[in-house]
Design an enzyme around this catalytic site. Structure first.
Site, PDB file in Angstrom:
ATOM      1  N   GLU A 161     136.662   5.289  35.337  1.00 38.35           N
ATOM      2  CA  GLU A 161     138.081   5.415  35.029  1.00 38.35           C
ATOM      3  C   GLU A 161     138.251   6.812  34.486  1.00 38.35           C
ATOM      4  O   GLU A 161     137.628   7.168  33.486  1.00 38.35           O
ATOM      5  CB  GLU A 161     138.433   4.360  33.986  1.00 38.35           C
ATOM      6  CG  GLU A 161     139.900   4.140  33.888  1.00 38.35           C
ATOM      7  CD  GLU A 161     140.282   3.684  32.516  1.00 38.35           C
ATOM      8  OE1 GLU A 161     139.718   2.695  32.028  1.00 38.35           O
ATOM      9  OE2 GLU A 161     141.127   4.360  31.911  1.00 38.35           O
ATOM     10  N   CYS A 200     144.373   6.617  28.252  1.00 36.53           N
ATOM     11  CA  CYS A 200     144.395   6.840  29.697  1.00 36.53           C
ATOM     12  C   CYS A 200     145.761   6.490  30.269  1.00 36.53           C
ATOM     13  O   CYS A 200     146.109   6.933  31.359  1.00 36.53           O
ATOM     14  CB  CYS A 200     143.304   6.026  30.372  1.00 36.53           C
ATOM     15  SG  CYS A 200     143.210   4.359  29.733  1.00 36.53           S
TER      16      CYS A 200
HETATM   17  P1  NAP Z   1     133.398  13.325  29.368  1.00 37.17           P
HETATM   18  O1  NAP Z   1     133.183  14.757  29.132  1.00 37.17           O
HETATM   19  O2  NAP Z   1     133.683  12.910  30.747  1.00 37.17           O
HETATM   20  O3  NAP Z   1     132.099  12.553  28.825  1.00 37.17           O
HETATM   21  C1  NAP Z   1     131.971  11.140  28.857  1.00 37.17           C
HETATM   22  C2  NAP Z   1     130.494  10.769  28.933  1.00 37.17           C
HETATM   23  O4  NAP Z   1     129.998  11.108  30.227  1.00 37.17           O
HETATM   24  C3  NAP Z   1     129.630  11.501  27.930  1.00 37.17           C
HETATM   25  O5  NAP Z   1     128.605  10.637  27.513  1.00 37.17           O
HETATM   26  C4  NAP Z   1     129.054  12.644  28.756  1.00 37.17           C
HETATM   27  O6  NAP Z   1     127.773  13.066  28.370  1.00 37.17           O
HETATM   28  C5  NAP Z   1     128.913  12.008  30.121  1.00 37.17           C
HETATM   29  N1  NAP Z   1     129.036  13.005  31.188  1.00 37.17           N
HETATM   30  C6  NAP Z   1     130.120  13.770  31.460  1.00 37.17           C
HETATM   31  N2  NAP Z   1     129.877  14.545  32.540  1.00 37.17           N
HETATM   32  C7  NAP Z   1     128.619  14.255  32.948  1.00 37.17           C
HETATM   33  C8  NAP Z   1     127.794  14.741  34.003  1.00 37.17           C
HETATM   34  N3  NAP Z   1     128.212  15.670  34.851  1.00 37.17           N
HETATM   35  N4  NAP Z   1     126.551  14.233  34.103  1.00 37.17           N
HETATM   36  C9  NAP Z   1     126.110  13.296  33.243  1.00 37.17           C
HETATM   37  N5  NAP Z   1     126.827  12.817  32.220  1.00 37.17           N
HETATM   38  C10 NAP Z   1     128.081  13.286  32.079  1.00 37.17           C
HETATM   39  O7  NAP Z   1     134.571  12.761  28.463  1.00 37.17           O
HETATM   40  P2  NAP Z   1     134.886  12.920  26.908  1.00 37.17           P
HETATM   41  O8  NAP Z   1     133.802  13.628  26.167  1.00 37.17           O
HETATM   42  O9  NAP Z   1     135.191  11.587  26.441  1.00 37.17           O
HETATM   43  O10 NAP Z   1     136.207  13.777  26.866  1.00 37.17           O
HETATM   44  C11 NAP Z   1     136.373  14.994  27.535  1.00 37.17           C
HETATM   45  C12 NAP Z   1     137.683  14.983  28.300  1.00 37.17           C
HETATM   46  O11 NAP Z   1     137.715  13.860  29.205  1.00 37.17           O
HETATM   47  C13 NAP Z   1     138.932  14.791  27.480  1.00 37.17           C
HETATM   48  O12 NAP Z   1     139.378  15.962  26.887  1.00 37.17           O
HETATM   49  C14 NAP Z   1     139.889  14.236  28.488  1.00 37.17           C
HETATM   50  O13 NAP Z   1     140.471  15.261  29.232  1.00 37.17           O
HETATM   51  C15 NAP Z   1     139.043  13.391  29.374  1.00 37.17           C
HETATM   52  N6  NAP Z   1     139.110  11.941  29.038  1.00 37.17           N
HETATM   53  C16 NAP Z   1     139.933  11.178  29.747  1.00 37.17           C
HETATM   54  C17 NAP Z   1     140.035   9.824  29.458  1.00 37.17           C
HETATM   55  C18 NAP Z   1     140.951   8.946  30.229  1.00 37.17           C
HETATM   56  O14 NAP Z   1     140.966   7.762  29.936  1.00 37.17           O
HETATM   57  N7  NAP Z   1     141.690   9.433  31.191  1.00 37.17           N
HETATM   58  C19 NAP Z   1     139.277   9.258  28.434  1.00 37.17           C
HETATM   59  C20 NAP Z   1     138.415  10.081  27.717  1.00 37.17           C
HETATM   60  C21 NAP Z   1     138.340  11.415  28.055  1.00 37.17           C
HETATM   61  P3  NAP Z   1     127.575  14.091  27.144  1.00 37.17           P
HETATM   62  O15 NAP Z   1     127.872  13.304  25.953  1.00 37.17           O
HETATM   63  O16 NAP Z   1     126.185  14.448  27.220  1.00 37.17           O
HETATM   64  O17 NAP Z   1     128.536  15.196  27.336  1.00 37.17           O
END
Ligand code: NAP
Length: 495
Positions: free
Chosen positions: A234, A271
């Site tokens: 998601e 979200c």
């Molecule tokens: P994220 O950067 O996507 O990270 C979520 C999880 O996935 C973390 O455990 C991260 O690992 C892992 N991950 C991310 N990219 C990866 C990759 N290429 N390979 C392996 N693992 C990966 O999300 P976030 O930290 O929660 O937030 C960052 C941004 O995501 C927010 O600013 C927002 O824009 C978006 N977000 C959107 C929603 C939604 O519901 N639409 C919800 C939350 C966040 P690491 O911990 O090692 O980085």
């Protein structure tokens, strides 16, 4: 209090998957009653953590007490909801087509089908739901309910909260006498751990909530494996809200107030945040923008979940505001810190929006963009160009909406949940909820991440042909004591 959280190593990841695989072979065959007891025990153990869980989650996420308490209720609520579902048993969709040995020109065999668990599932904890979409969140609990062991990768923004919930689940495992490999909990900052978990040959499915970049990267990785597996990610949705002219001219004040509350709820970190508002130019829209601008001006900035999310909001907001034709309509008058998200609404003409895909990107935080359309036809064009969404809302009178059948047809193609005269935030956890939509909202629009249907993601259908009754799974036996719906030769029967 644990302050360091060592990254899982290649050895510990491999050991976790081996344990999960071994646990799967027995856990999948445990009775429905036993699985239901386990899910209820998880809820009890989470409740037993009491104030320590609430205060830890508050400290790690900057979320207020009321929100954490509410989220804890949602978490224990879905544990018990899935316990009831599993104990009742009909979620497996048993279908029984009895044999027709005298059918001409060829006899028909006895074929019975049901859903079975898919195998070990890797779940990525979400930053924005430390309880309801993390360690014992909807992904974990629906996978456990289906009969799948789970390995959670804790979100690094709330490791202690995640650890507390993991201990609660481990206690429930002990209490119910289940194999330890049914649930495991790993840490890992940096992408290495998550990628190794997705690539591991014993992983059979993945649950993820987070960024589009992260979800898509993990989806691509899963598809490049020698054995591709499903990734239920998601990711990104701007949840368009359409304001029809007649209703807007009458209700501009009320509509502006409810949208302002929805945009700023939880510092916009949902979200389902309404990131896009579409309306036709006119006095109704002018008055609406004035009221919404005033409401947003009065709203206070809030501390975001973590500095990375705050930085990302500031960056994406600046990018949106720098686009040609974008005008600020209202922003919080308070200064705020770099860790805070400042509420802001802006507007742009539909013709500029249509030409510029950057404006359709998610700005995760308390922001919304109003798209001013010259006519309902132009509004339809904008709706047609939109990407997949979790939700789409329409504010309008009943007659007005029924005159917009082409718009409503488009919205059904674009979103997983359509709302009339309501904001998209506030996702009810119930059997009929659909929380999922066409890409990039999710990677698979056929499934829901919320509600009892979430269990379907972690199951697969198996047909049993010409099996004697004694060899069939209980759900498919003639003697099945469960009161479940079964399909006999195309006719549903309650047995
Ligand atoms: P994220 O950067 O996507 O990270 C979520 C999880 O996935 C973390 O455990 C991260 O690992 C892992 N991950 C991310 N990219 C990866 C990759 N290429 N390979 C392996 N693992 C990966 O999300 P976030 O930290 O929660 O937030 C960052 C941004 O995501 C927010 O600013 C927002 O824009 C978006 N977000 C959107 C929603 C939604 O519901 N639409 C919800 C939350 C966040 P690491 O911990 O090692 O980085």
């Amino acid at each position: 209090m644990q302050t360091t959280y060592p990254d899982a190593t290649t050895e510990s990841i491999n050991a976790a998957l081996q344990e999960a695989h071994i646990a799967f072979l027995s856990y999948k065959n445990f009775s429905n009653k036993k699985k239901a007891e386990f899910l209820s025990a998880i809820a009890d153990e989470i409740e037993a953590l009491d104030q320590i869980l609430v205060s830890t989650a508050m400290r790690e996420t900057n979320l207020p007490e009321a929100r954490i308490v509410n989220e804890r209720g949602r978490t224990t609520g879905h544990c018990r909801m899935f316990a009831t579902l599993v104990e009742e048993g009909s979620w497996v969709e048993a279908r029984v087509d009895t044999a027709l040995p005298n059918r001409m020109p060829a006899p028909k065999p006895d074929i019975r089908k049901m859903l079975v668990p898919i195998g070990p599932v890797v779940v990525f904890g979400a930053a924005n739901f430390p309880l309801a979409y993390s360690t014992a969140g909807g992904d974990t609990i629906s996978a456990l309910a289906a009969g799948c062991p789970v390995i959670v990768k804790a979100h690094p923004a709330h490791p202690e909260t995640s650890g507390l919930v993991a201990v609660a689940i481990k206690k429930a495992i002990e209490k119910c006498g289940l194999p330890g490999g049914v649930f495991q909990h790993l840490y890992g900052v940096g992408f290495q751990v998550g990628q190794s978990l997705v690539k591991h040959p014993l992983t059979k499915a993945v649950g993820f909530t987070g960024s589009l970049a992260g979800g898509k990267a993990l989806f691509d990785l899963a598809n490049q494996r020698p054995e591709p597996i499903p990734v239920f990610a998601e990711m990104s949705s701007i949840n368009p809200v359409i304001l029809l002219p007649e209703s807007l001219s009458r209700n501009f004040e009320k509509t502006a107030a409810s949208l302002a509350a929805s945009i700023t709820l939880g510092v916009g970190q949902f979200c389902t945040n309404p990131g896009l508002i579409l309306a036709v130019e006119g006095t109704g829209l002018v008055k609406f923008m004035e009221f919404l601008g005033n409401e947003i001006q009065k709203a206070m900035p809030g501390t975001m979940l973590h500095q990375g999310i705050a930085d990302n909001y500031a960056k994406k907001l600046a990018q949106a505001l720098a686009q040609k034709g974008v005008t600020i309509e209202g922003q919080s008058s308070a200064t705020g810190t770099t860790a805070q998200g400042k509420p802001l609404v802006a507007s742009v003409l539909a013709e500029s929006f249509i030409k510029n895909p950057t404006l359709a990107e998610e700005v995760f935080g308390p922001f919304s963009l109003i798209v001013k359309c010259k006519s309902l036809d132009e509004l339809n064009t904008v709706a047609n160009r939109m990407q997949g969404q979790l939700t789409a809302s329409v504010f309008g009178e009943e007659g007005e909406i029924s005159n917009c059948s082409s718009l409503m047809n488009v919205l059904v193609e674009k979103a997983g949940r359509l709302i009339i005269n309501g904001v998209p935030t506030g996702v009810e956890v119930c059997p009929s909820m659909q929380h999922g939509g066409p890409f990039p909202a999710t990677t698979d629009s056929r499934f829901s991440a919320v509600g009892t249907d979430a269990i379907r993601r972690f199951s697969r259908p198996v047909a049993f042909q010409n099996f004697p009754d004694s060899l069939l799974p209980d759900e498919l036996k003639e003697s099945n004591p469960l009161a479940i719906w079964r399909l006999y030769n195309g006719v549903w029967n309650k047995k």
